[in-house]
Design an enzyme around this catalytic site. Structure first.
Site, PDB file in Angstrom:
ATOM      1  N   ARG A  45     -70.282   7.400  -2.845  1.00 39.58           N
ATOM      2  CA  ARG A  45     -71.388   8.316  -2.881  1.00 39.58           C
ATOM      3  C   ARG A  45     -72.253   8.224  -1.631  1.00 39.58           C
ATOM      4  O   ARG A  45     -73.067   9.086  -1.361  1.00 39.58           O
ATOM      5  CB  ARG A  45     -72.258   7.990  -4.113  1.00 39.58           C
ATOM      6  N   GLY A  46     -72.081   7.152  -0.877  1.00 36.20           N
ATOM      7  CA  GLY A  46     -73.000   6.835   0.210  1.00 36.20           C
ATOM      8  C   GLY A  46     -73.123   7.858   1.322  1.00 36.20           C
ATOM      9  O   GLY A  46     -74.115   7.872   2.047  1.00 36.20           O
ATOM     10  N   GLU A 101     -67.852   8.834   6.530  1.00 40.83           N
ATOM     11  CA  GLU A 101     -68.142   7.595   5.792  1.00 40.83           C
ATOM     12  C   GLU A 101     -69.562   7.140   6.108  1.00 40.83           C
ATOM     13  O   GLU A 101     -70.097   7.435   7.180  1.00 40.83           O
ATOM     14  CB  GLU A 101     -67.096   6.550   6.202  1.00 40.83           C
ATOM     15  N   ASP A 102     -70.174   6.431   5.176  1.00 46.45           N
ATOM     16  CA  ASP A 102     -71.526   5.929   5.431  1.00 46.45           C
ATOM     17  C   ASP A 102     -71.503   4.708   6.352  1.00 46.45           C
ATOM     18  O   ASP A 102     -72.154   4.687   7.386  1.00 46.45           O
ATOM     19  CB  ASP A 102     -72.286   5.648   4.120  1.00 46.45           C
ATOM     20  N   ASP A 105     -67.677  -1.551   7.210  1.00 49.91           N
ATOM     21  CA  ASP A 105     -68.058  -2.962   7.112  1.00 49.91           C
ATOM     22  C   ASP A 105     -66.791  -3.782   7.426  1.00 49.91           C
ATOM     23  O   ASP A 105     -66.448  -3.945   8.590  1.00 49.91           O
ATOM     24  CB  ASP A 105     -68.618  -3.179   5.701  1.00 49.91           C
ATOM     25  N   LYS A 133     -70.647  -1.926  11.333  1.00 47.90           N
ATOM     26  CA  LYS A 133     -70.985  -3.344  11.502  1.00 47.90           C
ATOM     27  C   LYS A 133     -69.762  -4.035  12.093  1.00 47.90           C
ATOM     28  O   LYS A 133     -68.962  -4.633  11.357  1.00 47.90           O
ATOM     29  CB  LYS A 133     -71.296  -3.989  10.140  1.00 47.90           C
ATOM     30  N   PHE A 154     -77.664  -6.124   5.259  1.00 42.69           N
ATOM     31  CA  PHE A 154     -77.423  -5.190   4.165  1.00 42.69           C
ATOM     32  C   PHE A 154     -78.452  -4.080   4.252  1.00 42.69           C
ATOM     33  O   PHE A 154     -79.656  -4.334   4.244  1.00 42.69           O
ATOM     34  CB  PHE A 154     -77.492  -5.890   2.804  1.00 42.69           C
ATOM     35  N   ASP A 161     -77.084   2.832  -0.879  1.00 46.27           N
ATOM     36  CA  ASP A 161     -77.803   2.143  -1.958  1.00 46.27           C
ATOM     37  C   ASP A 161     -77.640   0.632  -1.954  1.00 46.27           C
ATOM     38  O   ASP A 161     -76.715   0.086  -1.353  1.00 46.27           O
ATOM     39  CB  ASP A 161     -77.293   2.641  -3.312  1.00 46.27           C
ATOM     40  N   ARG A 167     -81.425   5.104  -2.387  1.00 50.59           N
ATOM     41  CA  ARG A 167     -80.603   6.139  -1.734  1.00 50.59           C
ATOM     42  C   ARG A 167     -81.455   7.242  -1.118  1.00 50.59           C
ATOM     43  O   ARG A 167     -81.043   7.883  -0.163  1.00 50.59           O
ATOM     44  CB  ARG A 167     -79.662   6.805  -2.742  1.00 50.59           C
TER      45      ARG A 167
HETATM   46  P1  IMP Z   1     -65.695  -1.959   3.766  1.00 51.99           P
HETATM   47  O1  IMP Z   1     -64.499  -1.599   2.938  1.00 51.99           O
HETATM   48  O2  IMP Z   1     -65.948  -3.436   3.738  1.00 51.99           O
HETATM   49  O3  IMP Z   1     -65.651  -1.431   5.159  1.00 51.99           O
HETATM   50  O4  IMP Z   1     -66.941  -1.396   3.010  1.00 51.99           O
HETATM   51  C1  IMP Z   1     -67.389  -0.148   3.174  1.00 51.99           C
HETATM   52  C2  IMP Z   1     -68.296   0.239   2.020  1.00 51.99           C
HETATM   53  O5  IMP Z   1     -69.080  -0.853   1.511  1.00 51.99           O
HETATM   54  C3  IMP Z   1     -69.296   1.229   2.536  1.00 51.99           C
HETATM   55  O6  IMP Z   1     -68.781   2.524   2.466  1.00 51.99           O
HETATM   56  C4  IMP Z   1     -70.459   1.004   1.601  1.00 51.99           C
HETATM   57  O7  IMP Z   1     -70.239   1.762   0.429  1.00 51.99           O
HETATM   58  C5  IMP Z   1     -70.394  -0.447   1.265  1.00 51.99           C
HETATM   59  N1  IMP Z   1     -71.314  -1.192   2.131  1.00 51.99           N
HETATM   60  C6  IMP Z   1     -71.007  -1.967   3.200  1.00 51.99           C
HETATM   61  N2  IMP Z   1     -72.100  -2.458   3.789  1.00 51.99           N
HETATM   62  C7  IMP Z   1     -73.146  -1.970   3.077  1.00 51.99           C
HETATM   63  C8  IMP Z   1     -74.579  -2.097   3.217  1.00 51.99           C
HETATM   64  O8  IMP Z   1     -75.122  -2.764   4.109  1.00 51.99           O
HETATM   65  N3  IMP Z   1     -75.322  -1.425   2.300  1.00 51.99           N
HETATM   66  C9  IMP Z   1     -74.788  -0.684   1.302  1.00 51.99           C
HETATM   67  N4  IMP Z   1     -73.461  -0.524   1.152  1.00 51.99           N
HETATM   68  C10 IMP Z   1     -72.654  -1.163   2.030  1.00 51.99           C
HETATM   69 MG    MG Z   2     -68.945   3.762   0.728  1.00 52.18          MG
END
Ligand code: IMP
Ligand code: MG
Length: 179
Positions: A45-46, A101-102, A105, A133, A154, A161, A167
């Protein structure tokens, strides 16, 4: 589970976000110029606020679709499977896609999403992520466009969120626990 009290420190202002979205949209418009109809895919949803702002700045014919996948959360290594919770409505075979994508990570979510989309034989697939990141990356995945690189904090706001909170903040802030 109760949430420990926290404060949110502003990291990126609403004004800075708006300026960056405009610049990204100009680059994306240039990149996809001539594409019949771009499919912009928001990852729920981000990304919902980011995609809403971004598509209104694109000077291109677009379709908008959404995909929601489960996050692996605290799952162990072996069960780090990303499942589709809400699939696309449209067909993407032969289409040009922009995945929005938001945050990138570890990169695992995006990697899985790109693998799922590839099985459907789109023509071109590019990624635009609002935040990155890089210090957290565990798998090799790249976005052609990144809004902002941020440190390993974070963050919340502008659609993003913490346990479904914050959000609707207009800016992006970092969560700071108070004890
Ligand atoms: P990844 O699979 O580890 O790259 O994670 C990506 C997803 O984790 C993002 O699309 C977010 O939904 C969530 N996420 C990662 N870091 C944060 C943060 O700092 N705040 C909120 N959601 C996060
Ligand atoms: Mg996400």
């Amino acid at each position: 589970m109760p949430i420990e009290p926290y404060a949110v420190d502003q990291l990126i202002s609403a004004k800075a976000i708006a300026a960056r979205v405009e610049a990204l949209a100009a680059e994306i418009t240039e990149h996809f110029r001539g594409t019949d109809k771009l499919v912009v895919i928001g990852l729920l949803r981000g990304s919902f606020i980011f995609i809403a702002d971004l598509v209104r700045e694109l000077d291109l014919p677009v379709e908008v679709d959404f995909l929601e996948v489960s996050s692996y959360g605290n799952a162990t290594e072996s069960s780090r499977e990303v499942r589709i919770l809400k699939d696309l409505r449209g067909e993407i075979e032969g289409r040009d896609l922009l995945v929005v994508e938001d945050i990138i990570d570890t990169g695992r979510t995006l990697r899985h999403v790109l693998d799922i989309l590839a099985t459907r034989h789109p023509n071109r697939v590019e990624v635009c992520a609002l935040l990155d990141k890089p210090s957290r990356r565990e798998v090799d995945v790249k976005a052609r466009w990144i809004g902002f690189e941020i440190p390993d904090k974070f963050v919340v706001g502008y659609g993003i969120d913490y346990a479904q909170r914050n959000r609707t903040l207009p800016h992006i802030g970092a969560v700071r626990f108070l004890k």
